[in-house]
Design a protein around this motif. Structure first.
Motif, PDB file in Angstrom:
ATOM      1  N   UNK A   1     -39.495 -23.488  35.334  1.00 52.83           N
ATOM      2  CA  UNK A   1     -39.520 -22.461  34.302  1.00 52.83           C
ATOM      3  C   UNK A   1     -38.229 -22.507  33.469  1.00 52.83           C
ATOM      4  N   UNK A   2     -37.110 -22.730  34.139  1.00 47.40           N
ATOM      5  CA  UNK A   2     -35.843 -22.841  33.409  1.00 47.40           C
ATOM      6  C   UNK A   2     -35.857 -24.057  32.481  1.00 47.40           C
ATOM      7  N   UNK A   3     -36.371 -25.180  32.965  1.00 47.71           N
ATOM      8  CA  UNK A   3     -36.444 -26.378  32.137  1.00 47.71           C
ATOM      9  C   UNK A   3     -37.396 -26.179  30.954  1.00 47.71           C
ATOM     10  N   UNK A   4     -38.467 -25.405  31.175  1.00 49.29           N
ATOM     11  CA  UNK A   4     -39.402 -25.155  30.076  1.00 49.29           C
ATOM     12  C   UNK A   4     -38.698 -24.395  28.950  1.00 49.29           C
ATOM     13  N   UNK A   5     -37.926 -23.363  29.309  1.00 56.49           N
ATOM     14  CA  UNK A   5     -37.204 -22.583  28.303  1.00 56.49           C
ATOM     15  C   UNK A   5     -36.152 -23.452  27.610  1.00 56.49           C
ATOM     16  N   UNK A   6     -35.439 -24.248  28.393  1.00 57.59           N
ATOM     17  CA  UNK A   6     -34.401 -25.105  27.815  1.00 57.59           C
ATOM     18  C   UNK A   6     -35.000 -26.188  26.929  1.00 57.59           C
ATOM     19  N   UNK A   7     -36.149 -26.704  27.298  1.00 62.25           N
ATOM     20  CA  UNK A   7     -36.772 -27.766  26.518  1.00 62.25           C
ATOM     21  C   UNK A   7     -37.249 -27.257  25.160  1.00 62.25           C
ATOM     22  N   UNK A   8     -37.738 -25.989  25.117  1.00 58.34           N
ATOM     23  CA  UNK A   8     -38.118 -25.395  23.838  1.00 58.34           C
ATOM     24  C   UNK A   8     -36.904 -25.326  22.922  1.00 58.34           C
ATOM     25  N   UNK A   9     -35.772 -24.913  23.459  1.00 62.55           N
ATOM     26  CA  UNK A   9     -34.546 -24.822  22.662  1.00 62.55           C
ATOM     27  C   UNK A   9     -34.058 -26.213  22.254  1.00 62.55           C
ATOM     28  N   UNK A  10     -34.205 -27.189  23.150  1.00 64.40           N
ATOM     29  CA  UNK A  10     -33.774 -28.557  22.828  1.00 64.40           C
ATOM     30  C   UNK A  10     -34.550 -29.112  21.640  1.00 64.40           C
TER      31      UNK A  10
ATOM     32  N   UNK B   1     -31.528 -28.589  35.282  1.00 62.50           N
ATOM     33  CA  UNK B   1     -31.713 -27.234  34.748  1.00 62.50           C
ATOM     34  C   UNK B   1     -30.595 -26.867  33.779  1.00 62.50           C
ATOM     35  N   UNK B   2     -30.054 -27.881  33.071  1.00 61.51           N
ATOM     36  CA  UNK B   2     -28.986 -27.642  32.108  1.00 61.51           C
ATOM     37  C   UNK B   2     -29.304 -28.338  30.793  1.00 61.51           C
ATOM     38  N   UNK B   3     -28.885 -27.685  29.712  1.00 59.02           N
ATOM     39  CA  UNK B   3     -29.038 -28.249  28.373  1.00 59.02           C
ATOM     40  C   UNK B   3     -27.651 -28.625  27.870  1.00 59.02           C
ATOM     41  N   UNK B   4     -27.461 -29.904  27.596  1.00 61.19           N
ATOM     42  CA  UNK B   4     -26.149 -30.400  27.194  1.00 61.19           C
ATOM     43  C   UNK B   4     -26.114 -30.511  25.670  1.00 61.19           C
ATOM     44  N   UNK B   5     -25.184 -29.759  25.036  1.00 59.70           N
ATOM     45  CA  UNK B   5     -25.030 -29.760  23.588  1.00 59.70           C
ATOM     46  C   UNK B   5     -23.559 -29.989  23.272  1.00 59.70           C
ATOM     47  N   UNK B   6     -23.261 -31.138  22.644  1.00 56.26           N
ATOM     48  CA  UNK B   6     -21.874 -31.465  22.281  1.00 56.26           C
ATOM     49  C   UNK B   6     -20.931 -31.362  23.481  1.00 56.26           C
ATOM     50  N   UNK B   7     -21.408 -31.851  24.626  1.00 57.14           N
ATOM     51  CA  UNK B   7     -20.580 -31.861  25.830  1.00 57.14           C
ATOM     52  C   UNK B   7     -20.505 -30.520  26.554  1.00 57.14           C
ATOM     53  N   UNK B   8     -21.179 -29.484  26.046  1.00 54.43           N
ATOM     54  CA  UNK B   8     -21.157 -28.166  26.687  1.00 54.43           C
ATOM     55  C   UNK B   8     -22.500 -27.929  27.374  1.00 54.43           C
ATOM     56  N   UNK B   9     -22.438 -27.528  28.647  1.00 53.44           N
ATOM     57  CA  UNK B   9     -23.649 -27.308  29.437  1.00 53.44           C
ATOM     58  C   UNK B   9     -24.080 -25.841  29.329  1.00 53.44           C
ATOM     59  N   UNK B  10     -25.361 -25.675  29.058  1.00 52.82           N
ATOM     60  CA  UNK B  10     -25.953 -24.342  28.991  1.00 52.82           C
ATOM     61  C   UNK B  10     -27.051 -24.235  30.049  1.00 52.82           C
TER      62      UNK B  10
ATOM     63  N   UNK C   1     -29.352 -31.697  15.683  1.00 54.92           N
ATOM     64  CA  UNK C   1     -28.312 -31.529  16.703  1.00 54.92           C
ATOM     65  C   UNK C   1     -28.684 -32.344  17.929  1.00 54.92           C
ATOM     66  N   UNK C   2     -27.706 -33.085  18.466  1.00 49.14           N
ATOM     67  CA  UNK C   2     -27.938 -33.901  19.646  1.00 49.14           C
ATOM     68  C   UNK C   2     -27.917 -33.000  20.887  1.00 49.14           C
ATOM     69  N   UNK C   3     -29.039 -32.949  21.595  1.00 44.41           N
ATOM     70  CA  UNK C   3     -29.156 -32.112  22.789  1.00 44.41           C
ATOM     71  C   UNK C   3     -29.958 -32.860  23.839  1.00 44.41           C
ATOM     72  N   UNK C   4     -29.484 -32.807  25.083  1.00 40.34           N
ATOM     73  CA  UNK C   4     -30.150 -33.490  26.180  1.00 40.34           C
ATOM     74  C   UNK C   4     -30.434 -32.499  27.307  1.00 40.34           C
ATOM     75  N   UNK C   5     -31.583 -32.678  27.938  1.00 42.79           N
ATOM     76  CA  UNK C   5     -31.967 -31.836  29.063  1.00 42.79           C
ATOM     77  C   UNK C   5     -31.688 -32.598  30.349  1.00 42.79           C
ATOM     78  N   UNK C   6     -30.845 -32.024  31.202  1.00 50.86           N
ATOM     79  CA  UNK C   6     -30.471 -32.667  32.452  1.00 50.86           C
ATOM     80  C   UNK C   6     -30.656 -31.666  33.593  1.00 50.86           C
TER      81      UNK C   6
ATOM     82  N   UNK D   1     -33.051 -30.433  18.116  1.00 53.96           N
ATOM     83  CA  UNK D   1     -33.268 -31.817  17.673  1.00 53.96           C
ATOM     84  C   UNK D   1     -33.881 -31.841  16.282  1.00 53.96           C
ATOM     85  N   UNK D   2     -34.797 -30.909  15.993  1.00 51.54           N
ATOM     86  CA  UNK D   2     -35.391 -30.843  14.657  1.00 51.54           C
ATOM     87  C   UNK D   2     -34.346 -30.520  13.592  1.00 51.54           C
TER      88      UNK D   2
END
Length: 288
Positions: free
Chosen positions: A240-249, A264-273, A257-262, A253-254
């Motif tokens: 469920x956490x990955x689903x929410x993060x993937x929607x934001x990713x 249960x964390x979303x990595x944006x510009x080296x900062x983990x959310x 902004x470079x964002x990666x899902x790793x 991306x659209x």
């Protein structure tokens, strides 16, 4: 003259002395005025002159019935001293009764206040216990989540593999690994099955060795352009956490902004959310 008449005349004389304020009286008023005042008080007759026989008979009859020449209370007349005394006594008793009721009410209010104070103290203790229990439950949930994650970390899930009648899951996975992932290394698979009876359901495999799992994830790059994908076996909470993060990713991306899902964390510009209480926040609690 009868005895009753004599008593009536004696009482009249006493009352005349009482009401008389003539030259020998206390206020220096005339006897005529005293007689007029007495007649008015006794409701005998107004005006001057001696009392009529009818009035005297009425006075004697009233004396025989009541034993007193006091005027009977009636509507529109002032109360006699005796009636006022009775009324005062009744009022005093009523006041005393109200005072008693007031003391009883005060005691009940005090009792209620004491009970409320005990309830407040009990409520405070209950809130403290609930807070402690909530923390214990949260700790237990975290421990269970950790144990579940440790149990699932040996598992991998393949998505998008078509299902054949009477298929052999192990052979199907080995074919995908060799033909699609282009891996010739021998992978130790201890368990393999589809997650449901639904056609085309994901296939779960258990790979005990970390090196084998790393090899498969590196080779998963070759699955791009196909319907097949590889993922870890995440818990329901992490899914469920990955689903929410993937929607934001995808939104980021659209926008370029470079964002990666790793995990249960979303990595944006080296900062983990991560997801916390339904919000996407960083390590410092700042919302994305």
């Amino acid at each position: 003259m009868s005895a009753v008449a004599t008593l009536v005349i004696l009482e009249m004389n006493q009352n005349l002395v009482k009401y008389s304020k003539g030259p020998g009286g206390p206020q220096g008023e005339s006897a005529t005025e005293a007689l007029r005042a007495f007649r008015s008080f006794k409701d005998i007759r107004s005006g001057k002159g001696p009392m009529s026989c009818y009035s005297l008979k009425r006075l004697i009859k009233s004396f025989e019935e009541t034993g007193s020449l006091e005027a009977k209370p009636r509507s529109g007349r002032p109360l006699t001293c005796k009636s006022v005394a009775v009324t005062v006594l009744q009022n005093a008793e009523a006041i005393e009764m109200l005072s008693t009721y007031g003391e009883a009410i005060d005691d009940r209010v005090e009792n209620i206040n004491q009970r409320l104070q005990k309830l407040e103290e009990s409520s405070a203790v209950t809130k403290t216990a609930l807070s402690q229990n909530s923390k214990k439950i949260k700790d237990l949930e975290d421990q269970l989540e950790y144990l579940d994650a440790k149990r699932r970390e040996r598992n991998l899930i393949f998505y998008g593999i078509e299902q054949d009648n009477n298929e052999d899951c192990r052979e199907r996975i080995r074919k995908v690994i060799e033909e699609y992932m282009q891996t010739t290394e021998k992978i130790n698979i201890t368990r393999c099955h589809r997650l449901s009876r639904k056609p085309g359901a994901p296939i779960l495999i258990e790979v005990p060795e970390q090196n084998d799992r790393s090899t498969l994830f590196k080779a998963a790059f070759n699955l791009r352009g196909t319907k097949i994908s590889l993922s870890k076996d995440y818990s329901m909470k992490m899914r469920e956490q990955r689903r929410v993060l993937n929607v934001k990713r995808r939104e980021l991306v659209e926008k370029g902004t470079l964002a990666k899902l790793r995990d249960n964390k979303l990595i944006i510009n080296g900062i983990a959310y991560k997801v916390c209480d339904g919000q996407i926040v960083d390590a410092n609690g700042h919302s994305l």
